[in-house]
Enzyme design. Structure first.
Site, PDB file in Angstrom:
ATOM      1  N   GLY A 131       0.822  -1.199   0.000  1.00 15.16           N
ATOM      2  CA  GLY A 131       0.000   0.000   0.000  1.00 15.16           C
ATOM      3  C   GLY A 131       0.855   1.247   0.000  1.00 15.16           C
ATOM      4  N   ARG A 132       0.247   2.342  -0.466  1.00 19.75           N
ATOM      5  CA  ARG A 132       0.975   3.608  -0.520  1.00 19.75           C
ATOM      6  C   ARG A 132      -0.026   4.737  -0.383  1.00 19.75           C
ATOM      7  NH1 ARG A 132       5.908   5.579  -2.663  1.00 19.75           N
ATOM      8  NH2 ARG A 132       6.515   3.423  -3.138  1.00 19.75           N
ATOM      9  N   SER A 149       0.737   9.479   3.706  1.00 14.68           N
ATOM     10  CA  SER A 149       1.506   9.430   4.945  1.00 14.68           C
ATOM     11  C   SER A 149       2.684   8.468   4.873  1.00 14.68           C
ATOM     12  CB  SER A 149       0.591   9.025   6.104  1.00 14.68           C
ATOM     13  OG  SER A 149       0.003   7.760   5.844  1.00 14.68           O
ATOM     14  N   GLY A 150       2.761   7.670   3.813  1.00 12.38           N
ATOM     15  CA  GLY A 150       3.894   6.764   3.719  1.00 12.38           C
ATOM     16  C   GLY A 150       3.565   5.498   2.954  1.00 12.38           C
ATOM     17  N   VAL A 193       3.434   1.210   2.874  1.00 13.06           N
ATOM     18  CA  VAL A 193       3.140   0.086   3.759  1.00 13.06           C
ATOM     19  C   VAL A 193       3.741  -1.184   3.160  1.00 13.06           C
ATOM     20  CG1 VAL A 193       1.347  -1.205   4.963  1.00 13.06           C
ATOM     21  CG2 VAL A 193       0.993   1.216   4.414  1.00 13.06           C
ATOM     22  N   LYS A 196       4.150   0.372   8.300  1.00 13.10           N
ATOM     23  CA  LYS A 196       4.043   1.637   7.577  1.00 13.10           C
ATOM     24  C   LYS A 196       5.252   2.510   7.888  1.00 13.10           C
ATOM     25  CE  LYS A 196       0.467   3.926   6.417  1.00 13.10           C
ATOM     26  NZ  LYS A 196      -0.794   4.708   6.323  1.00 13.10           N
ATOM     27  N   ASP A 250      -9.026  11.654   7.207  1.00  8.65           N
ATOM     28  CA  ASP A 250      -8.771  11.113   5.869  1.00  8.65           C
ATOM     29  C   ASP A 250      -9.570   9.828   5.663  1.00  8.65           C
ATOM     30  OD1 ASP A 250      -7.750  11.134   3.329  1.00  8.65           O
ATOM     31  OD2 ASP A 250      -5.810  10.281   3.868  1.00  8.65           O
TER      32      ASP A 250
END
Length: 809
Positions: free
Chosen positions: A524-525, A528-529, A531, A545, A640
């Site tokens: 994941g992306r 916030s960063g 994963v 993360k 979010d």
């Protein structure tokens, strides 16, 4: 000499310890009982029949301090109490002394109480000795066979409250509910074929009886049934599908072979299909009818009123009280004398309330005053219902039964009371009683038989062996503790580390680098960063993360914020196992969710989410946000909310991720309404972010509303393509398009619903969900509901239109 004595003592000790196993081996359970044999209530764990593969057991099942049923139950579940599927003597338990099930010489099974009186017998066997063996089959059927293997009796012909796969429901069979949770005696609810050849649910109370399913307001054909088939036959097959001669048909949501199931008429009057979860060994509902629980007749007794709080709950009208403080089926009784003189009575209004049936007469298009006068002038009238609804319908009632109250009901009830009494509907005492527990189990008090019971001669030697064995174990335990004390002390030095790995802890960067195989598998992306997937040393699969864009505050401050998130715990929030803070590196370690993000499951090619999954996601996400806003120790905004941050576990239950990053990113002060920069994602951001207004929890409410609209439509909030009525393909914006459909189209639910659902959704629940979402995205934040109000609204949808996983038949 000492060594020989020691050997002899050891052998003697081994013999004593083995004695219970030797005795039990002599009474080893099997699946058969032969003519002349018996099963004793005094050996319930030994005198038991077990089906060939161990799925079912039959024997004596304890229901009181000294009361037993002879029953059949599923052997492998972890549910408590044991899942009993059949009882021979449900309304007359036998004593715990000398009672037995006897396979008599005449060829029938007989259940004998402590005084040798016959409590139950398999009456289908004849008196010429037809039966020679009784066997418990792997299907859960207890059968009596003759010498040629032909069946002369079976328990499948005499069900209690449960049908098993392959067990037919015929014209001569009634599934009768239990009286209450923990009470196995016969209750007031039954499922059977009525005189119209329709499989129905009936309330058979102490004074009245009535059919409440299928909907008695409709005729047979409008309910999708037929009465032109007199075979009266229904059966649940091994795939989880029930077919009936009246055209009733339904399937379990987990339909397929290899699943253990049961169809049970529960004590709340609802017939439910249960499937056994092989992982948890617990039962899960896999089908139930479209029946609002408060519409079950007699649930709160005469004069009682059922309402949702949010579970079905019983109450008495003002001026009434419970007849029995532990039994709602007895209903409520008035605290006044009912008078006949029409000049001495008045009426108490109960808003949004109705009592079903028992109309003295039915009038349409009359005034309220005329309806009131009809009831006032009739001594048999206990009250009247009146619905204005443009017609003026009047329903005078002779009995106040099956009462229900809901804000969605458009009529009112008016109860007749003496003119001198002063009651107000606002004084209703809403007793918080879950109707799934109608009343508390009452212990049975049966007298013991006099004299020594069979098997007492074994009591003392076995007790001696047990006592001796316990003493030996204690001695061994003390010895082990003494000789291993130093080893234990050494291990204790590492116990803190071992314990903390099971909960919230601080990881080193090298640990996480090793767990993620040098951060090789990206899953994941986001803003916030990135994963990564990893596996810890204790074999837990995790999501790691790597946070980006954080200011380099002190490590103590970072720890304070992260520990706050670590203390937040909710079933619909992703669990955080720990963190890493080394120099500029900031990483968070979360649980890994097998089905990934909602975005992947909703928008990717080939993705398809069933309606019950979507409803669960909407409700679970709302509960998580309500918890963050109102229930956890510190006020946390998500900032979010979007499909990428809603993760789904193996059962597609939602878990909200990134719920604490608003706190981690906010280093500007203690006022959470002041943010140094705009947060969120385009398409989900509330107007407050753009207009530079103070930020409150209503920004999450707005984002949630957008997410729900995406759930029900399957379309992105940013925009999508849609074919117009003139056949042209054009771009549409989600919110304006939905508002236009609601305003202009009579069938707007069908137009808005995701085509990938293929119409397999509950219309009422879908409508409520869309209306709630539209209220959440109001431009004026004060008009938006709180997340707790959202949860209440969706819960009402779930309760009024039945649990979402069984809505699709």
């Amino acid at each position: 000499m000492v060594s020989i004595t020691l050997v002899r003592f050891t052998l003697f000790f081994l013999v004593l310890i083995s004695l219970p196993f030797i005795l039990n081996a002599a009474f080893r359970p099997s699946n058969a009982l032969y003519r002349g044999g018996s099963l004793s209530v005094e050996r319930p764990s030994v005198d038991v029949l077990i089906s060939e593969q161990g799925t079912f057991k039959a024997g004596f099942y304890q229901v009181g301090q000294n009361a037993f049923f002879f029953a059949i139950w599923y052997a492998e579940t972890l549910s408590h109490p044991t899942t009993v599927v059949w009882m021979a003597n449900r309304d007359w338990p036998v004593n715990s002394r000398t009672s037995r099930l006897s396979f008599r010489r005449r060829g029938d099974l007989a259940l004998l109480d402590t005084d040798d009186s016959v409590v139950w017998t398999s009456t289908n066997t004849d008196s010429t000795g037809a039966g020679v063996v009784a066997e418990l089959s792997e299907t859960g059927n207890l059968v009596v066979l003759d010498g040629e293997g032909r069946m002369v009796w079976q328990s499948f012909d005499q069900p209690t409250d449960t049908l098993l796969p392959g067990q037919p429901l015929t014209r001569a069979i009634r599934l009768v509910s239990r009286a209450a949770e923990g009470i196995y005696s016969s209750g007031y609810y039954a499922a059977h074929f009525n005189d119209d050849n329709v499989l129905s649910f009936i309330y058979d109370g102490p004074n009245t009886s009535s059919v409440y399913w299928p909907n008695p307001d409709y005729d047979v054909f409008k309910n999708g049934r037929t009465k032109y088939n007199s075979s009266r036959y229904a059966v649940l097959d091994d795939m989880g599908m029930l077919t009936s001669s009246d055209r009733l048909q339904f399937s379990a949501i987990d339909s397929g072979l290899g699943v253990k199931r049961r169809l049970t008429m529960d004590f709340d009057g609802i017939l439910r299909l249960y499937s056994l979860n092989h992982t948890t060994k617990n039962w899960e509902v896999s089908w139930m009818p479209k029946l609002q629980r408060c519409r079950v007749h007699g649930l709160c007794g005469e004069n009682g009123i059922c309402f949702y709080k949010p579970n079905p709950t019983c109450t008495c009208p003002p001026g009434f009280r419970m007849k029995d403080q532990v039994d709602w089926t007895q209903g409520c009784q008035p605290e006044f004398d009912i008078v006949c003189n029409k000049t001495e009575v008045k009426f108490m209004k109960l808003p949004h309330t109705d009592f079903y049936g028992y109309d003295l007469n039915y009038q349409t298009k009359i005034s309220f005053e005329a309806c009131e006068n009809i009831c006032r002038s009739d001594c048999n009238c206990r009250g009247f219902g009146y619905r204005l609804n443009g017609e003026g319908n009047c329903y005078p009632k002779s009995i106040l039964l099956s009462g229900q109250s809901s804000l969605l009901f458009i009529g009112d009830m008016h109860i007749k009371i003496p003119i001198l009494m002063n009651f107000s509907a606002s004084t209703v005492d809403q007793i918080n009683l879950d109707c799934s527990k109608v009343y508390s189990p009452k212990k049975l008090n049966r007298a013991y038989a006099e004299g020594k019971a069979k098997g007492d001669y074994l009591k003392y030697p076995i007790s001696f062996v047990i006592a001796f064995g316990v003493a030996e174990i204690i001695c061994v335990a003390f010895g082990w503790a003494y000789f291993h004390k130093k080893t234990v002390d050494l291990r204790n030095q590492n116990q803190s580390y071992v314990a903390i790995t099971a909960g919230f802890r601080r990881f080193t960067f090298e640990e996480l680098k090793k767990a993620t195989n040098n951060f090789i598998e990206e899953i994941g992306r986001g803003g916030s960063g990135v994963v990564y997937k990893g596996v810890l040393e204790d074999k837990r699969v995790v999501a790691v993360k790597n946070l980006e864009g954080l200011s380099h505050g002190s490590e103590a401050q970072f720890w304070s914020e992260v520990s706050t998130i670590g203390r937040i715990n909710h079933m619909n929030l992703v669990t955080m196992f720990g963190f890493c803070a080394e120099k500029a590196k900031r990483l968070l370690v979360y649980e890994y969710l097998e089905n990934g993000s909602l975005e992947k499951n909703l928008f990717s090619n080939g993705a398809m989410l069933a309606w019950e999954n979507r409803f669960n996601i909407a409700l679970g996400t709302a509960k998580a946000l309500a918890y963050l806003h109102e229930e956890c120790l510190e006020w946390v905004l998500h900032c979010d909310v979007k499909p990428q941050n809603i993760l789904l576990d193996k059962d597609f239950q939602p878990k909200v991720a990134d719920f604490g990053l608003s706190k981690l990113f906010d280093r500007g002060g203690n006022n959470i309404s002041q943010f140094s920069r705009v947060r969120g994602t385009r398409g989900y951001m509330a107007p407050e972010w753009i207009l530079n207004l103070p930020i409150t929890s209503k920004v999450d409410v707005y984002s949630y509303g957008i997410l729900v609209l995406e759930l029900v439509t399957g379309q992105s909030s940013i925009g999508f393509q849609r074919i117009s009525e003139n056949g042209e393909l054009g771009n549409k914006k989600l919110i304006p398009w939905i508002r236009e459909m609601v305003r202009m189209n009579q069938n707007w639910v069908e137009e808005i619903a995701d085509p990938q659902l293929f119409g397999m959704y509950d219309h009422s629940s879908m409508e409520i969900l869309i209306k709630v979402a539209l209220q959440c995205i109001e431009e004026e934040r004060d008009v938006r509901p709180s997340m707790s109000q959202v949860v209440d609204s969706i819960t009402v949808a779930c309760l009024l239109d039945r649990e979402m996983h069984d809505e699709i038949e």
